[in-house]
Design a protein around this motif. Structure first.
Motif, PDB file in Angstrom:
ATOM      1  N   ILE A 273       0.837  -1.210   0.000  1.00 36.63           N
ATOM      2  CA  ILE A 273       0.000   0.000   0.000  1.00 36.63           C
ATOM      3  C   ILE A 273       0.867   1.253   0.000  1.00 36.63           C
TER       4      ILE A 273
ATOM      5  N   THR B  72      -9.610   1.174  -3.350  1.00 34.77           N
ATOM      6  CA  THR B  72      -8.289   1.757  -3.093  1.00 34.77           C
ATOM      7  C   THR B  72      -8.115   3.042  -3.891  1.00 34.77           C
TER       8      THR B  72
ATOM      9  N   ALA C 259      -9.116   1.569   5.190  1.00 35.37           N
ATOM     10  CA  ALA C 259      -8.513   2.825   4.748  1.00 35.37           C
ATOM     11  C   ALA C 259      -8.969   3.966   5.643  1.00 35.37           C
TER      12      ALA C 259
ATOM     13  N   TRP D  41     -10.160   5.908  -2.372  1.00 32.66           N
ATOM     14  CA  TRP D  41      -9.493   6.498  -1.206  1.00 32.66           C
ATOM     15  C   TRP D  41      -8.331   7.394  -1.638  1.00 32.66           C
TER      16      TRP D  41
ATOM     17  N   ILE E  69     -10.204  -2.123   2.348  1.00 38.12           N
ATOM     18  CA  ILE E  69      -9.599  -2.190   1.021  1.00 38.12           C
ATOM     19  C   ILE E  69      -8.857  -3.503   0.809  1.00 38.12           C
TER      20      ILE E  69
ATOM     21  N   MET F 110      -7.071  -7.297  -2.640  1.00 36.82           N
ATOM     22  CA  MET F 110      -7.309  -5.852  -2.574  1.00 36.82           C
ATOM     23  C   MET F 110      -8.234  -5.425  -3.700  1.00 36.82           C
TER      24      MET F 110
END
Length: 429
Positions: A242, A404, A346, A407, A353, A399
């Motif tokens: 991440i 993602t 997140a 966010w 996520i 994921m």
């Protein structure tokens, strides 16, 4: 071929921009055409007496999104978008557009979704999907840089990882029902015995009748499986993953983040280690926030938002009750009512996520879980074989790309994080 994004390399030269009319305006004897070509935007300036008459004759005829070829001399202009302008020397229409339906006035979401095929051209939508492009490349780069092998898992499958209630089914010739995949995890697990570290990246389908801002019925998932990784190793990998993705977006998408008015100071804090709390601690935290949730209940979207509000970085919630998690998760060695897993939430209220766990590597325990979940043993015989021939401790995670991306970009809904969203009441266009 000249691209607007490379304008800095052509200062003082005449170039041809092949693109679309994004906007236009006039001021006295000067006309301004703003052209986009897919790589960026540039302003072409036509001055009366210097530019050809056609530049002025076409002004009223060219509607927004008309396709054009504009020639001009590239020059520095710090006040212009991108820092460069064209002194227009010629303009040639390719196709004249009239009455483009998306205007500068406010449009409702329903209208914009009905015109998604055109909405993609707007500045913010282009920024979001250009970031998606970089994010997808960064995902692949991370796994290659860390010695993972990509395994493309089936989209049509007879075996499910989490039951069939939320899957799309279809008749598969004379062999019964097949399902659109909700995960490639089980197939990836078989590949670790050949390659050690593997991942996949592809479309995933969930038939949940959900209308929240976090749900799509078709989305893209990145899944990884790692031989000889325990739950802690798996979590450490996710932290690096991440952080790597966020850093790549910050480094390569500054202009797009600016268009989206994203507060990048929040993203700049994303670096290992991430905070970690147990499911037990999460329930205690939610009780303090007056949530009516009991131990053993799943943690929903509102609860995830409340938990993540306590942290500036993504937070792991670990060791959930066995009864609310999937059959393949590893039993906790000290508390058999729990499993070794972690959901990554997140910050800023974007929810889960990543979902991850250590996988059950004991044949007898896995078989018992298949029975406990009421799953057909014969359909999982191949999966059980993995625990008969060289079983090893292993872990993995999945994921969701759109959550993602939502966010990272700060957009309010995942429907803008995919070119053509598929939702409970949306399959057009």
């Amino acid at each position: 071929m000249f691209l607007i994004s490379n304008a800095k390399d052509f200062v003082g030269e005449e170039v041809a921009v092949r693109g679309w009319l994004y906007n236009k305006r006039s001021k006295g004897k000067i006309i301004f055409y703003i052209i986009r070509d897919g790589s960026g935007y540039i302003q072409a300036v036509a001055v009366s007496g210097e530019a050809p008459d056609s530049a002025f004759e076409l002004y009223d005829k060219l509607g927004l999104e008309s396709s054009v070829i504009v020639k001009g001399i590239v020059r520095d202009e710090p006040r212009a978008p991108g820092g460069y302008e064209l002194t227009l020397t010629d303009i040639e229409p390719v196709h004249i557009s009239k009455d483009y339906p998306i205007t500068k006035k406010e449009h409702g979401v329903a209208f914009l979704m009905e015109h998604r095929h055109l909405w993609l051209r707007s500045k913010k939508q282009r920024a979001i999907l250009r970031i998606r492009n970089i994010l997808e490349k960064a995902i692949v780069d991370f796994f290659y840089e860390n010695d993972f092998v990509r395994i493309d898992t089936p989209i049509l499958t007879a075996t499910t990882a989490e039951g069939t209630s939320n899957l799309f089914a279809t008749d598969y010739f004379d062999l019964g029902k097949a399902f659109l995949a909700q995960t490639g995890q089980l197939y990836l697990e078989s590949a670790i015995f050949a390659y050690g570290l593997v991942y996949n990246f592809g479309p995933t389908f969930r038939a949940e009748k959900s209308k929240t801002r976090r749900h799509l019925t078709e989305f893209w998932m990145i899944e990884a499986e790692e031989a000889f990784f325990d739950n802690d190793d798996n979590i450490a990998l996710q932290e690096r993953f991440i952080s790597y993705l966020v850093r790549r977006v910050l480094d390569e998408c500054a202009d797009e983040l600016k268009i989206l008015e994203r507060d990048i100071s929040l993203l700049e804090k994303i670096a290992p280690p991430f905070p970690k709390i147990t499911y037990d601690e999460a329930i205690e935290l939610l009780h303090k926030k007056n949530f009516k949730i009991e131990w053993g209940d799943d943690i929903g979207g509102d609860e995830e938002t409340a938990i993540s509000a306590e942290f500036e970085k993504p937070v792991f919630v670990m060791n959930y009750p066995r009864k609310i998690k999937a059959f393949y998760m590893k039993e906790h060695s000290e508390r058999p009512e729990l499993v070794k897993c972690a959901d990554l939430l997140a910050p800023e209220g974007y929810g889960e996520i990543i979902g991850s766990s250590q996988r059950e590597d004991d044949y007898d325990k896995l078989l018992q879980q298949i029975r406990n979940f009421g799953l057909p043993e014969n359909a999982y015989s191949w999966y059980l074989d993995l625990r008969k021939y060289g079983s090893v401790p292993h872990s993995g995670f999945g994921m969701g790309l759109e959550r993602t991306l939502a966010w990272i970009t700060g957009i309010p809904h995942v429907r803008e994080a995919i070119p053509f969203p598929r939702m409970l009441y949306r399959i057009y266009p």
